[in-house]
Design a protein around this motif. Structure first.
Motif, short mmCIF file in Angstrom:
data_model
loop_
_atom_site.label_atom_id
_atom_site.label_comp_id
_atom_site.label_asym_id
_atom_site.label_seq_id
_atom_site.Cartn_x
_atom_site.Cartn_y
_atom_site.Cartn_z
N ALA A 58 -1.05 0.34 -19.47
CA ALA A 58 -1.95 -0.78 -19.82
C ALA A 58 -1.28 -1.73 -20.81
CB ALA A 58 -3.23 -0.23 -20.43
N THR A 59 -0.54 -1.17 -21.74
CA THR A 59 0.06 -2.01 -22.78
C THR A 59 1.17 -2.87 -22.18
OG1 THR A 59 -0.48 -0.21 -24.29
CG2 THR A 59 0.89 -1.97 -25.17
N THR A 60 1.88 -2.32 -21.19
CA THR A 60 2.89 -3.13 -20.48
C THR A 60 2.19 -4.27 -19.76
OG1 THR A 60 4.25 -1.16 -20.17
CG2 THR A 60 4.70 -3.03 -18.72
N ARG A 61 1.07 -3.96 -19.12
CA ARG A 61 0.34 -5.00 -18.40
C ARG A 61 -0.11 -6.10 -19.38
NH1 ARG A 61 -5.11 -4.90 -14.96
NH2 ARG A 61 -4.26 -3.12 -13.88
N ALA A 62 -0.63 -5.70 -20.52
CA ALA A 62 -1.10 -6.68 -21.50
C ALA A 62 0.06 -7.53 -22.03
CB ALA A 62 -1.79 -5.98 -22.67
N ALA A 63 1.22 -6.90 -22.23
CA ALA A 63 2.38 -7.64 -22.75
C ALA A 63 2.81 -8.73 -21.77
CB ALA A 63 3.54 -6.69 -23.01
N ARG A 64 2.60 -8.45 -20.45
CA ARG A 64 3.04 -9.41 -19.43
C ARG A 64 1.95 -10.40 -19.02
NH1 ARG A 64 6.23 -4.84 -15.88
NH2 ARG A 64 7.98 -4.63 -17.32
N ALA A 65 0.76 -10.26 -19.58
CA ALA A 65 -0.35 -11.14 -19.19
C ALA A 65 -0.13 -12.54 -19.76
CB ALA A 65 -1.66 -10.56 -19.72
N ALA A 66 -0.84 -13.52 -19.19
CA ALA A 66 -0.77 -14.89 -19.71
C ALA A 66 -1.19 -14.88 -21.18
CB ALA A 66 -1.68 -15.79 -18.90
N ASN A 67 -0.51 -15.68 -21.99
CA ASN A 67 -0.82 -15.66 -23.43
C ASN A 67 -1.84 -16.73 -23.80
OD1 ASN A 67 0.72 -17.92 -23.27
ND2 ASN A 67 2.42 -17.16 -24.51
N ASP A 68 -2.86 -16.85 -22.95
CA ASP A 68 -3.87 -17.91 -23.15
C ASP A 68 -5.11 -17.41 -23.89
OD1 ASP A 68 -4.88 -16.26 -21.24
OD2 ASP A 68 -4.93 -17.74 -19.63
N GLY A 69 -5.08 -16.17 -24.35
CA GLY A 69 -6.22 -15.65 -25.11
C GLY A 69 -7.31 -15.05 -24.22
N TYR A 70 -7.07 -15.05 -22.89
CA TYR A 70 -8.10 -14.50 -22.01
C TYR A 70 -7.80 -13.05 -21.59
CZ TYR A 70 -10.22 -19.00 -22.14
OH TYR A 70 -10.84 -20.13 -22.60
N THR A 71 -6.64 -12.55 -21.99
CA THR A 71 -6.36 -11.12 -21.80
C THR A 71 -5.87 -10.57 -23.13
OG1 THR A 71 -5.69 -11.54 -19.52
CG2 THR A 71 -5.06 -9.41 -20.46
N LEU A 72 -6.60 -9.56 -23.61
CA LEU A 72 -6.28 -8.93 -24.89
C LEU A 72 -6.20 -7.43 -24.66
CD1 LEU A 72 -9.05 -10.77 -26.96
CD2 LEU A 72 -6.66 -11.47 -26.74
N ILE A 73 -5.73 -6.70 -25.66
CA ILE A 73 -5.73 -5.24 -25.55
C ILE A 73 -6.19 -4.63 -26.87
CG2 ILE A 73 -3.25 -5.07 -26.15
CD1 ILE A 73 -3.19 -2.60 -24.19
N THR A 74 -6.97 -3.56 -26.75
CA THR A 74 -7.26 -2.74 -27.93
C THR A 74 -6.24 -1.60 -27.93
OG1 THR A 74 -9.60 -3.29 -27.89
CG2 THR A 74 -8.98 -1.35 -29.16
N GLY A 75 -5.23 -1.76 -28.74
CA GLY A 75 -4.18 -0.74 -28.81
C GLY A 75 -4.47 0.24 -29.93
N HIS A 76 -3.54 1.16 -30.14
CA HIS A 76 -3.72 2.11 -31.23
C HIS A 76 -2.40 2.63 -31.77
CE1 HIS A 76 -2.97 5.24 -28.41
NE2 HIS A 76 -3.98 6.03 -28.63
N MET A 77 -2.49 3.57 -32.66
CA MET A 77 -1.30 4.11 -33.31
C MET A 77 -0.29 4.64 -32.27
SD MET A 77 -0.16 7.34 -34.21
CE MET A 77 -1.20 8.59 -34.92
N GLY A 78 -0.77 5.06 -31.10
CA GLY A 78 0.14 5.53 -30.06
C GLY A 78 0.83 4.40 -29.33
N THR A 79 0.02 3.52 -28.72
CA THR A 79 0.59 2.46 -27.88
C THR A 79 1.45 1.49 -28.68
OG1 THR A 79 -1.43 1.14 -28.20
CG2 THR A 79 -1.30 2.49 -26.20
N HIS A 80 1.07 1.25 -29.95
CA HIS A 80 1.76 0.24 -30.74
C HIS A 80 2.60 0.82 -31.88
CE1 HIS A 80 -0.63 -2.38 -28.28
NE2 HIS A 80 0.11 -3.40 -28.69
N ALA A 81 2.92 2.11 -31.80
CA ALA A 81 3.84 2.68 -32.80
C ALA A 81 4.53 3.92 -32.21
CB ALA A 81 3.10 3.04 -34.09
N ALA A 82 3.79 4.99 -31.99
CA ALA A 82 4.42 6.27 -31.61
C ALA A 82 5.13 6.21 -30.26
CB ALA A 82 3.36 7.37 -31.59
N ALA A 83 4.69 5.32 -29.37
CA ALA A 83 5.33 5.23 -28.05
C ALA A 83 6.79 4.78 -28.17
CB ALA A 83 4.56 4.27 -27.14
N VAL A 84 7.10 4.05 -29.24
CA VAL A 84 8.46 3.49 -29.37
C VAL A 84 9.53 4.59 -29.36
CG1 VAL A 84 9.98 2.14 -30.87
CG2 VAL A 84 7.65 1.37 -30.45
#
Ligand code: ASP
Length: 326
Positions: free
Chosen positions: A78-104
């Motif tokens: 899902a986070t990959t999909r959100a990263a590739r979405a249009a940056n027009d503010g109509y697609t957002l993601i609720t991420g967390h400590m996993g998707t936006h830190a531990a996954a790295v």
């Protein structure tokens, strides 16, 4: 008079045509519904926090915010999909400590980078981690749990929400502190994992407090400890890991909204203000607090504070997870 109204009609028609082709101005945003991607199944902590906060944000921005649960790979699909979405503010993601830190550190080929591919919008909640087990799991307290899992590691199943999820990385840390290697059982989120725990199909789980409080209070699962320095007001009888004899296990998750990189600062500011307003609402606060989450104070809610949190969480979890997986 007639001529005047004809001229007016012509001007209005031209303006209408221009509106169709002109890019949406940030001050008009949003002019249609917004999609909020939740990277786990419905009913889990990320889903619950996102639904509570976005329901209020929708009132502030005047458009609906539609939750889309996109599951798989510990939230990274899902986070990959959100990263590739249009940056027009109509697609957002609720991420967390996993998707936006531990996954790295856990995904060497991660298709996004939390810091390079997203605009931080707002931190929504801090979510303490609990050690949970099925209700008929033999140990009665954390000391017995430690002895039992060490003696029975080969036959234990530990549920989690996929590699890199909060439930996975926090139990990785617990298992490395205890020096045990149970079988991990991945689910599409800790909503379904919780169902399996309640049903007795898995033995234990480390998870964000949010979907555990009602189950613990209902007696459908056991909780041994909360892995934060202080007890949680929603579960006042539950000891901390330090009180119960395992001070080395400390873990806390969080949920936050991110937009794809390049979203305009005005759009980010509008969303941030709506999120902050939601976090000040009495009803929203009560619902989040009743579920054990910590509500960020106003200084912790800015995009800059979230950027700093993501940075420090990647730095914190990278060595811990590299060591735990050795
Ligand atoms: N709490 C979950 C995790 O382990 C995901 C979820 O929200 O369902 O990351």
């Amino acid at each position: 008079m007639k001529l005047f109204s004809r001229v007016l009609a012509a001007v209005a028609a031209l303006a209408g045509a221009a509106a169709l082709v002109a890019p949406v101005r940030a001050q008009d945003y949003p002019t249609r519904s917004i999609t909020m991607i939740v990277p786990f199944a419905a009913g889990g902590p990320t889903d619950v926090v996102a639904r509570i906060v976005t329901a209020h944000m929708a009132q502030t921005v005047g458009q609906s915010i539609i939750i889309e649960n996109v599951v798989g790979a510990g939230g990274t699909t899902a986070t990959t999909r959100a990263a590739r979405a249009a940056n027009d503010g109509y697609t957002l993601i609720t991420g967390h400590m996993g998707t936006h830190a531990a996954a790295v550190p856990l995904y060497p080929k991660l298709a996004y980078h939390p810091e390079k591919d997203f605009e931080p919008v707002a931190l929504l909640a801090g979510t303490p981690i609990l050690i949970l087990a099925r209700k008929d799991f033999p140990p009665q307290d954390l000391k017995e749990f430690i002895a039992y899992v060490k003696a029975n590691t080969a036959k234990l199943n530990a549920a989690h929400a996929g590699i890199g999820s909060v439930s996975h990385v926090s139990c990785e840390l617990l298992n490395s502190v205890l020096d045990i290697k149970p079988t991990g059982v991945p689910f599409n989120g800790t909503g379904p994992a919780m169902n399996a725990l309640v049903g007795g199909q898995v033995d234990y789980m480390c998870d964000q407090i949010v979907n555990a409080v009602p189950q613990i209070n209902g007696g459908t699962i056991k909780a041994y400890a909360v892995a934060t320095p202080e007890r949680n007001p929603s579960l006042p009888d539950l000891p901390t890991t330090a009180e119960a004899g395992l001070p080395a296990f400390q873990a806390q998750g969080w949920n936050a909204i991110f937009a794809p990189k390049g979203a305009s600062p005005a759009v980010v500011a509008k969303l941030n203000a709506a999120a902050s307003r939601a976090l000040d609402d009495e009803n929203v606060r009560k619902r989040l607090l009743d579920l054990g989450s910590a509500i960020p104070n106003p200084q912790e809610r800015s995009p800059e504070a979230l950027a700093a949190l993501v940075h420090s969480e990647i730095a914190k979890w990278t060595p811990v997870l590299k060591q735990a997986s050795n």
